[in-house]
Scaffold this motif. Structure first.
Motif, short mmCIF file in Angstrom:
data_model
loop_
_atom_site.label_atom_id
_atom_site.label_comp_id
_atom_site.label_asym_id
_atom_site.label_seq_id
_atom_site.Cartn_x
_atom_site.Cartn_y
_atom_site.Cartn_z
N GLN A 65 0.86 -1.09 -0.05
CA GLN A 65 -0.12 0.03 0.10
C GLN A 65 1.00 1.23 0.09
OE1 GLN A 65 -2.60 -0.84 3.38
NE2 GLN A 65 -3.89 -1.51 2.31
N ALA A 66 1.93 1.37 0.75
CA ALA A 66 2.81 2.30 0.65
C ALA A 66 3.38 2.68 -0.53
CB ALA A 66 3.88 2.19 2.00
N ALA A 67 3.95 1.41 -1.25
CA ALA A 67 4.63 1.53 -2.55
C ALA A 67 3.48 2.21 -3.70
CB ALA A 67 5.29 0.30 -2.93
N TRP A 68 2.22 1.70 -3.44
CA TRP A 68 1.24 1.89 -4.42
C TRP A 68 0.93 3.76 -4.10
CZ3 TRP A 68 -4.46 1.61 -2.55
CH2 TRP A 68 -5.35 1.95 -3.91
N ARG A 69 0.85 4.07 -2.82
CA ARG A 69 0.64 5.52 -2.66
C ARG A 69 2.00 6.31 -3.18
NH1 ARG A 69 -1.67 3.68 2.24
NH2 ARG A 69 0.49 3.85 3.34
N LYS A 70 3.07 5.96 -3.19
CA LYS A 70 4.23 6.61 -3.63
C LYS A 70 4.07 6.58 -5.32
CE LYS A 70 7.31 5.78 0.27
NZ LYS A 70 8.51 5.20 0.69
N ALA A 71 3.60 5.51 -5.89
CA ALA A 71 3.57 5.56 -7.31
C ALA A 71 2.56 6.23 -7.81
CB ALA A 71 3.37 4.02 -7.60
N ASN A 72 1.60 6.42 -7.06
CA ASN A 72 0.43 7.30 -7.68
C ASN A 72 0.73 8.80 -7.48
OD1 ASN A 72 -2.46 6.26 -8.10
ND2 ASN A 72 -2.04 4.88 -6.57
N LEU A 73 1.45 9.09 -6.30
CA LEU A 73 1.90 10.71 -6.33
C LEU A 73 3.05 10.87 -7.65
CD1 LEU A 73 1.92 13.45 -4.80
CD2 LEU A 73 3.87 12.18 -3.36
N ALA A 74 3.96 10.01 -7.84
CA ALA A 74 4.73 10.16 -8.76
C ALA A 74 3.94 10.40 -10.28
CB ALA A 74 5.80 9.02 -8.62
N CYS A 75 3.29 9.27 -10.36
CA CYS A 75 2.38 9.37 -11.70
C CYS A 75 1.61 10.61 -11.85
CB CYS A 75 1.42 8.00 -11.58
SG CYS A 75 0.66 7.91 -13.24
N LYS A 76 0.83 11.17 -10.79
CA LYS A 76 0.15 12.13 -11.01
C LYS A 76 0.88 13.47 -11.49
CE LYS A 76 -3.71 10.89 -7.95
NZ LYS A 76 -4.47 11.05 -6.74
N ILE A 77 2.09 13.67 -10.74
CA ILE A 77 2.90 14.65 -10.91
C ILE A 77 3.32 14.73 -12.39
CG2 ILE A 77 5.40 15.45 -10.29
CD1 ILE A 77 4.94 14.78 -7.60
N ALA A 78 3.93 13.38 -12.91
CA ALA A 78 4.32 13.19 -14.21
C ALA A 78 3.11 13.67 -15.41
CB ALA A 78 4.75 11.78 -14.52
N ILE A 79 1.88 13.19 -15.01
CA ILE A 79 0.69 13.49 -15.95
C ILE A 79 0.44 15.06 -15.86
CG2 ILE A 79 -1.70 13.17 -16.01
CD1 ILE A 79 -1.38 10.27 -14.84
#
Length: 201
Positions: A65-79
């Motif tokens: 879950q922690a890795a999932w949240r970090k990945a979402n944050l990075a993805c949203k910034i990239a988008i």
């Protein structure tokens, strides 16, 4: 990693996150079932072993879950950055915009295929977790059945021990009665002999 590298759009990321949330909800329910099964164990060693397994699953789920949240944050910034770049490039000619749209459509198609692959992988992982939990449940059921058989055998052994003790006591009583009867018989014989041989005594 696929979520972190997802180029967009946000709708694709939202669909992927919805699928991941459902998998986490299902996995959490299975872990709770395993924990309840562990609490119902009679033998302390079996209970502790299952609880350790539950703890390992919980830690792994929290890490995911922690890795999932970090990945979402990075993805949203990239988008967001990608959308800003696309707005800046919107001043180009109509032909370039058509090419960009075709490229975006192709990228969206590739992302959709990637998300479907990730969804299938998550489904396989959840299925493997279900099989693991089912195996643990079967093992626990086998152990419980063996425990019940041992209890039944223990009761039978205790009953046999009581019967043997009872028979030993009865044998001792029979020997004592035989000894007393023999003593009485000898005393009677001696008394008769005394009266016959020594009537004057």
């Amino acid at each position: 990693q696929d979520i972190r590298d997802c180029p967009g759009p946000l709708s694709a990321l939202t669909e992927l996150n919805a699928a991941v949330k459902e998998k986490f909800r299902h996995l959490r329910g299975r872990i709770q079932e395993l924990e309840q099964m562990a609490k119902e164990q009679d033998k302390e060693s079996e209970k502790q072993a299952l609880l350790r397994e539950v703890d390992n699953h919980k830690k792994q789920m929290l890490s995911n879950q922690a890795a999932w949240r970090k990945a979402n944050l990075a993805c949203k910034i990239a988008i967001d950055n990608s959308e800003k770049d696309q707005l800046l490039q919107g001043r180009d000619s109509l032909r370039q915009r058509k090419t960009t749209k075709e490229s975006l459509a192709e990228s969206a198609s590739n992302i959709t295929e990637s998300l479907m692959g990730i969804s299938r992988m998550m489904s396989q992982q959840v299925q493997q977790s279900e099989e693991t939990v089912q195996t643990l449940a079967n093992s626990s059921r086998t152990i419980l059945e063996a425990n019940e058989e041992f209890k039944s055998m223990s009761g039978t052994i205790q009953l046999g021990r009581k019967l043997i003790t009872k028979y030993n006591r009865r044998e001792l009583t029979d020997k004592l009665l035989i000894f007393l009867a023999l003593a009485l018989f000898l005393a009677t014989v001696l008394y008769i002999l005394k009266k016959r041989l020594f009537p004057f005594l």
